[in-house]
Design a protein around this motif. Structure first.
Motif, mmCIF file in Angstrom:
data_model
loop_
_atom_site.group_PDB
_atom_site.id
_atom_site.type_symbol
_atom_site.label_atom_id
_atom_site.label_comp_id
_atom_site.label_asym_id
_atom_site.label_seq_id
_atom_site.Cartn_x
_atom_site.Cartn_y
_atom_site.Cartn_z
ATOM 1 N N GLU A 1 -4.254 -7.922 -8.867
ATOM 2 C CA GLU A 1 -5.619 -7.436 -9.107
ATOM 3 C C GLU A 1 -5.983 -6.275 -8.195
ATOM 4 O O GLU A 1 -6.332 -5.209 -8.659
ATOM 5 C CB GLU A 1 -6.636 -8.568 -8.924
ATOM 6 N N VAL A 2 -5.894 -6.478 -6.883
ATOM 7 C CA VAL A 2 -6.370 -5.459 -5.951
ATOM 8 C C VAL A 2 -5.464 -4.226 -5.955
ATOM 9 O O VAL A 2 -5.942 -3.096 -6.129
ATOM 10 C CB VAL A 2 -6.528 -6.031 -4.523
ATOM 11 N N LEU A 3 -4.159 -4.423 -5.781
ATOM 12 C CA LEU A 3 -3.266 -3.257 -5.754
ATOM 13 C C LEU A 3 -3.044 -2.652 -7.132
ATOM 14 O O LEU A 3 -2.529 -1.541 -7.239
ATOM 15 C CB LEU A 3 -1.918 -3.613 -5.114
ATOM 16 N N ALA B 1 -4.080 3.612 3.615
ATOM 17 C CA ALA B 1 -5.271 2.857 4.025
ATOM 18 C C ALA B 1 -4.891 1.479 4.547
ATOM 19 O O ALA B 1 -5.436 1.011 5.565
ATOM 20 C CB ALA B 1 -6.249 2.748 2.858
ATOM 21 N N LEU B 2 -3.938 0.837 3.880
ATOM 22 C CA LEU B 2 -3.501 -0.484 4.339
ATOM 23 C C LEU B 2 -2.789 -0.402 5.685
ATOM 24 O O LEU B 2 -3.018 -1.246 6.559
ATOM 25 C CB LEU B 2 -2.604 -1.140 3.291
ATOM 26 N N ALA C 1 -2.946 -1.548 11.290
ATOM 27 C CA ALA C 1 -2.790 -1.012 12.643
ATOM 28 C C ALA C 1 -4.000 -1.362 13.502
ATOM 29 O O ALA C 1 -3.863 -1.810 14.642
ATOM 30 C CB ALA C 1 -2.577 0.504 12.584
ATOM 31 N N ALA C 2 -5.196 -1.185 12.947
ATOM 32 C CA ALA C 2 -6.420 -1.500 13.697
ATOM 33 C C ALA C 2 -6.516 -2.992 14.013
ATOM 34 O O ALA C 2 -7.095 -3.377 15.027
ATOM 35 C CB ALA C 2 -7.652 -1.040 12.922
ATOM 36 N N TYR D 1 6.359 0.757 2.011
ATOM 37 C CA TYR D 1 5.837 1.079 0.676
ATOM 38 C C TYR D 1 5.262 2.496 0.663
ATOM 39 O O TYR D 1 5.433 3.227 -0.316
ATOM 40 C CB TYR D 1 4.753 0.095 0.254
ATOM 41 N N ALA D 2 4.562 2.859 1.729
ATOM 42 C CA ALA D 2 3.977 4.204 1.809
ATOM 43 C C ALA D 2 5.070 5.269 1.781
ATOM 44 O O ALA D 2 4.956 6.267 1.057
ATOM 45 C CB ALA D 2 3.125 4.334 3.080
ATOM 46 N N LEU D 3 6.123 5.062 2.566
ATOM 47 C CA LEU D 3 7.230 6.021 2.566
ATOM 48 C C LEU D 3 7.873 6.098 1.187
ATOM 49 O O LEU D 3 8.216 7.192 0.717
ATOM 50 C CB LEU D 3 8.258 5.647 3.636
#
Length: 135
Positions: free
Chosen positions: A59-61, A74-75, A80-81, A94-96
């Motif tokens: 749903e979300v992704l 963003a994730l 990280a925070a 996944y980002a890469l």
């Protein structure tokens, strides 16, 4: 309502099984194949695996307001925070895979100093460095 806005609403008649199938497909696309963590969750914690795959991924992704690249950045920033290094590695990978550069991941580490402080940024830097070394 625009078609894009409609694509980002949950169909109340859709089954959990349908969302899970969509989630598994998205997870495979992000990972570049079946993710071992999902196999382990399915075996040891099937309820958690189902909830993660059907809701978080299915749903979300699955939403299309943000592209995959932006969503993964963003994730990574959020994890990280929060100081969650293992999740930084997963979503950083996944980002890469989605076209984010190593320099962009490193920039997220620098930005982490604002919401998370230096300790969280150092933790994030270690996770990103380990991820890059592993690839």
């Amino acid at each position: 309502m625009s078609s894009n806005a409609f694509a980002n609403t949950v169909d109340p008649n859709e089954t959990t099984a349908t969302r899970r199938q969509r989630g598994e497909k998205i997870a495979e696309e992000l990972h570049g194949g079946r993710a071992a963590i999902l196999d382990a969750l399915d075996r040891d914690f099937p309820f958690l695996a189902n909830a993660l795959t059907s809701y978080a991924v299915g749903e979300v992704l699955a939403r299309t307001v943000l592209d995959v690249r932006t969503r993964q950045l963003a994730l990574v920033a959020a994890f990280a925070a929060l100081g969650l290094g293992d999740f930084i590695k997963v979503h950083g990978d996944y980002a890469l895979n989605a076209g984010v550069t190593e320099e962009e991941l490193k920039e997220i580490v620098y930005l982490t100093t604002i919401p998370g402080g230096f300790a969280r940024a150092v933790q994030a830097s270690q996770a990103v460095a380990e991820l890059i070394a592993s690839r």
